[in-house]
Design a protein around this motif. Structure first.
Motif, PDB file in Angstrom:
ATOM      1  N   ILE A  99       0.852  -1.184   0.000  1.00 34.82           N
ATOM      2  CA  ILE A  99       0.000   0.000   0.000  1.00 34.82           C
ATOM      3  C   ILE A  99       0.890   1.236   0.000  1.00 34.82           C
ATOM      4  CG2 ILE A  99      -1.879  -1.162   1.248  1.00 34.82           C
ATOM      5  CD1 ILE A  99      -1.124   0.704   3.671  1.00 34.82           C
ATOM      6  N   VAL A 100       0.392   2.301  -0.593  1.00 32.96           N
ATOM      7  CA  VAL A 100       1.019   3.606  -0.476  1.00 32.96           C
ATOM      8  C   VAL A 100       0.162   4.359   0.525  1.00 32.96           C
ATOM      9  CG1 VAL A 100       1.675   5.730  -1.660  1.00 32.96           C
ATOM     10  CG2 VAL A 100       1.852   3.512  -2.849  1.00 32.96           C
ATOM     11  N   ASP A 101       0.725   4.624   1.693  1.00 27.80           N
ATOM     12  CA  ASP A 101      -0.006   5.314   2.752  1.00 27.80           C
ATOM     13  C   ASP A 101       0.162   6.812   2.528  1.00 27.80           C
ATOM     14  OD1 ASP A 101      -0.661   6.667   5.227  1.00 27.80           O
ATOM     15  OD2 ASP A 101      -0.744   4.677   6.132  1.00 27.80           O
ATOM     16  N   CYS A 102      -0.914   7.459   2.130  1.00 23.46           N
ATOM     17  CA  CYS A 102      -0.874   8.884   1.776  1.00 23.46           C
ATOM     18  C   CYS A 102      -1.122   9.807   2.962  1.00 23.46           C
ATOM     19  CB  CYS A 102      -1.883   9.161   0.668  1.00 23.46           C
ATOM     20  SG  CYS A 102      -1.421   8.355  -0.875  1.00 23.46           S
ATOM     21  N   THR A 103      -0.916   9.297   4.170  1.00 26.30           N
ATOM     22  CA  THR A 103      -1.071  10.128   5.354  1.00 26.30           C
ATOM     23  C   THR A 103       0.152  11.022   5.485  1.00 26.30           C
ATOM     24  OG1 THR A 103      -2.283   8.321   6.397  1.00 26.30           O
ATOM     25  CG2 THR A 103      -1.536  10.114   7.824  1.00 26.30           C
ATOM     26  N   THR A 104      -0.065  12.315   5.414  1.00 28.04           N
ATOM     27  CA  THR A 104       1.036  13.273   5.527  1.00 28.04           C
ATOM     28  C   THR A 104       1.276  13.608   6.993  1.00 28.04           C
ATOM     29  OG1 THR A 104      -0.572  15.049   5.194  1.00 28.04           O
ATOM     30  CG2 THR A 104       0.612  14.263   3.246  1.00 28.04           C
ATOM     31  N   GLY A 105       2.373  14.290   7.253  1.00 23.96           N
ATOM     32  CA  GLY A 105       2.734  14.634   8.628  1.00 23.96           C
ATOM     33  C   GLY A 105       1.649  15.401   9.362  1.00 23.96           C
ATOM     34  N   ASP A 106       0.961  16.281   8.652  1.00 24.73           N
ATOM     35  CA  ASP A 106      -0.087  17.068   9.294  1.00 24.73           C
ATOM     36  C   ASP A 106      -1.385  16.282   9.500  1.00 24.73           C
ATOM     37  OD1 ASP A 106      -0.242  17.155   6.471  1.00 24.73           O
ATOM     38  OD2 ASP A 106      -1.447  18.968   6.500  1.00 24.73           O
ATOM     39  N   LEU A 107      -1.452  15.065   8.985  1.00 22.69           N
ATOM     40  CA  LEU A 107      -2.611  14.185   9.208  1.00 22.69           C
ATOM     41  C   LEU A 107      -2.260  13.032  10.146  1.00 22.69           C
ATOM     42  CD1 LEU A 107      -4.443  13.881   5.772  1.00 22.69           C
ATOM     43  CD2 LEU A 107      -5.093  15.192   7.786  1.00 22.69           C
ATOM     44  N   GLY A 108      -1.162  13.169  10.877  1.00 27.82           N
ATOM     45  CA  GLY A 108      -0.831  12.165  11.872  1.00 27.82           C
ATOM     46  C   GLY A 108       0.017  11.007  11.368  1.00 27.82           C
ATOM     47  N   ARG A 109       0.746  11.214  10.281  1.00 23.85           N
ATOM     48  CA  ARG A 109       1.620  10.149   9.760  1.00 23.85           C
ATOM     49  C   ARG A 109       2.499   9.627  10.898  1.00 23.85           C
ATOM     50  NH1 ARG A 109       5.467  12.639   5.785  1.00 23.85           N
ATOM     51  NH2 ARG A 109       6.449  13.301   7.712  1.00 23.85           N
ATOM     52  N   ASP A 110       2.582   8.316  11.024  1.00 18.25           N
ATOM     53  CA  ASP A 110       3.348   7.680  12.096  1.00 18.25           C
ATOM     54  C   ASP A 110       4.147   6.536  11.480  1.00 18.25           C
ATOM     55  OD1 ASP A 110       4.261   6.146  14.257  1.00 18.25           O
ATOM     56  OD2 ASP A 110       2.451   6.491  15.439  1.00 18.25           O
ATOM     57  N   VAL A 111       5.367   6.849  11.060  1.00 21.87           N
ATOM     58  CA  VAL A 111       6.183   5.867  10.350  1.00 21.87           C
ATOM     59  C   VAL A 111       6.529   4.672  11.238  1.00 21.87           C
ATOM     60  CG1 VAL A 111       8.399   5.486   9.191  1.00 21.87           C
ATOM     61  CG2 VAL A 111       7.067   7.529   8.686  1.00 21.87           C
ATOM     62  N   ARG A 112       6.714   4.898  12.534  1.00 15.72           N
ATOM     63  CA  ARG A 112       7.021   3.768  13.434  1.00 15.72           C
ATOM     64  C   ARG A 112       5.862   2.771  13.456  1.00 15.72           C
ATOM     65  NH1 ARG A 112      11.406   5.358  12.608  1.00 15.72           N
ATOM     66  NH2 ARG A 112      12.675   6.588  13.987  1.00 15.72           N
ATOM     67  N   MET A 113       4.625   3.277  13.495  1.00 15.43           N
ATOM     68  CA  MET A 113       3.478   2.382  13.449  1.00 15.43           C
ATOM     69  C   MET A 113       3.395   1.686  12.084  1.00 15.43           C
ATOM     70  SD  MET A 113      -0.632   2.831  13.620  1.00 15.43           S
ATOM     71  CE  MET A 113      -0.538   3.646  12.067  1.00 15.43           C
ATOM     72  N   MET A 114       3.661   2.436  11.010  1.00 18.19           N
ATOM     73  CA  MET A 114       3.658   1.842   9.670  1.00 18.19           C
ATOM     74  C   MET A 114       4.665   0.696   9.596  1.00 18.19           C
ATOM     75  SD  MET A 114       3.589   5.088   7.127  1.00 18.19           S
ATOM     76  CE  MET A 114       2.384   6.383   7.249  1.00 18.19           C
ATOM     77  N   GLN A 115       5.844   0.896  10.183  1.00 15.83           N
ATOM     78  CA  GLN A 115       6.862  -0.151  10.184  1.00 15.83           C
ATOM     79  C   GLN A 115       6.368  -1.389  10.918  1.00 15.83           C
ATOM     80  OE1 GLN A 115       9.979   2.268  11.960  1.00 15.83           O
ATOM     81  NE2 GLN A 115      11.153   2.209  10.048  1.00 15.83           N
ATOM     82  N   GLN A 120       4.667  -6.949  10.764  1.00 13.77           N
ATOM     83  CA  GLN A 120       3.813  -8.011  11.296  1.00 13.77           C
ATOM     84  C   GLN A 120       2.816  -8.564  10.276  1.00 13.77           C
ATOM     85  OE1 GLN A 120       2.015  -7.277  15.143  1.00 13.77           O
ATOM     86  NE2 GLN A 120       3.727  -5.991  15.758  1.00 13.77           N
ATOM     87  N   SER A 121       2.442  -7.760   9.285  1.00 13.62           N
ATOM     88  CA  SER A 121       1.421  -8.205   8.337  1.00 13.62           C
ATOM     89  C   SER A 121       1.994  -8.765   7.049  1.00 13.62           C
ATOM     90  CB  SER A 121       0.486  -7.048   7.977  1.00 13.62           C
ATOM     91  OG  SER A 121       1.167  -6.075   7.189  1.00 13.62           O
ATOM     92  N   GLY A 122       3.232  -8.371   6.721  1.00 22.18           N
ATOM     93  CA  GLY A 122       3.819  -8.813   5.463  1.00 22.18           C
ATOM     94  C   GLY A 122       3.435  -7.949   4.278  1.00 22.18           C
ATOM     95  N   VAL A 123       2.685  -6.873   4.511  1.00 18.82           N
ATOM     96  CA  VAL A 123       2.309  -5.947   3.443  1.00 18.82           C
ATOM     97  C   VAL A 123       3.344  -4.827   3.408  1.00 18.82           C
ATOM     98  CG1 VAL A 123       0.562  -4.307   2.627  1.00 18.82           C
ATOM     99  CG2 VAL A 123      -0.155  -6.461   3.678  1.00 18.82           C
ATOM    100  N   HIS A 124       3.927  -4.592   2.233  1.00 17.55           N
ATOM    101  CA  HIS A 124       4.863  -3.482   2.082  1.00 17.55           C
ATOM    102  C   HIS A 124       4.088  -2.174   2.222  1.00 17.55           C
ATOM    103  CE1 HIS A 124       7.988  -6.162   0.706  1.00 17.55           C
ATOM    104  NE2 HIS A 124       7.201  -6.614  -0.240  1.00 17.55           N
ATOM    105  N   VAL A 125       4.704  -1.182   2.884  1.00 17.99           N
ATOM    106  CA  VAL A 125       4.071   0.122   3.066  1.00 17.99           C
ATOM    107  C   VAL A 125       5.046   1.201   2.603  1.00 17.99           C
ATOM    108  CG1 VAL A 125       3.101   1.768   4.731  1.00 17.99           C
ATOM    109  CG2 VAL A 125       2.711  -0.698   5.044  1.00 17.99           C
ATOM    110  N   VAL A 126       4.549   2.091   1.752  1.00 15.71           N
ATOM    111  CA  VAL A 126       5.311   3.251   1.306  1.00 15.71           C
ATOM    112  C   VAL A 126       4.717   4.472   1.996  1.00 15.71           C
ATOM    113  CG1 VAL A 126       5.917   4.714  -0.669  1.00 15.71           C
ATOM    114  CG2 VAL A 126       5.857   2.217  -0.928  1.00 15.71           C
TER     115      VAL A 126
END
Length: 161
Positions: A99-115, A120-126
């Motif tokens: 998935i390409v996660d289009c959450t920007t910094g001002d919308l609460g982007r949380d790269v640590r949670m994305m990681q 844990q899920s095996g889905v690549h996240v950009v």
């Protein structure tokens, strides 16, 4: 009887699962090859490993630091992340590889949670850079050149360390 929040959470999860199932059904049977490199939240991967990609998703879209400031609203970070991992595992089983996660910094982007979710899920996240349609006062106070410099820095250096 479920609370309104529990009902909405369950309804949203069912809708997300159904959407991923429809997307996966349309996925090509063989991934394209020789696609270069894609930077994910877990590091670079070959474009050949992208698989079927959902191009505009949000693991969590909220106000900046909303989950930290009011963790009880979403059941706490751990519970929210666990539920997100479960939904992404369902998406993976339905054929979603990235998935390409289009959450920007001002919308609460949380790269640590994305990681954590990706690991844990095996889905690549950009993760993406930029700002939402209506800029926050901090972004609005910047010139176009300053914003371009910041977005370029996130692309070249990385996002959130």
């Amino acid at each position: 009887m479920a609370t309104r929040r529990e009902f909405l959470t369950q309804a949203g999860a069912l809708s997300l699962s159904a959407s991923f199932a429809r997307l996966a059904a349309a996925a090509p049977s063989e991934p394209p090859s020789k696609l270069g490199v894609v930077q994910t939240v877990l590091g670079p991967i070959s474009g050949d490993r992208m698989g079927f990609t959902a191009p505009h998703e949000h693991l969590l879209a909220s106000s900046t630091d909303f989950l930290r400031l009011w963790p009880e609203y979403l059941g706490g970070r751990s519970r929210f992340t666990s539920g997100t991992v479960d939904r992404m595992k369902e998406a993976k089983a339905a054929g979603i590889d990235m998935i390409v996660d289009c959450t920007t910094g001002d919308l609460g982007r949380d790269v640590r949670m994305m990681q954590e979710v990706s690991r844990q899920s095996g889905v690549h996240v950009v993760a993406t850079t930029g700002h939402w349609l209506t800029p926050t006062p901090s972004f609005e106070a910047r010139t176009a050149d300053e914003l371009a410099d910041f977005f370029t820095l996130e692309i070249e250096r990385g996002i959130e360390d």
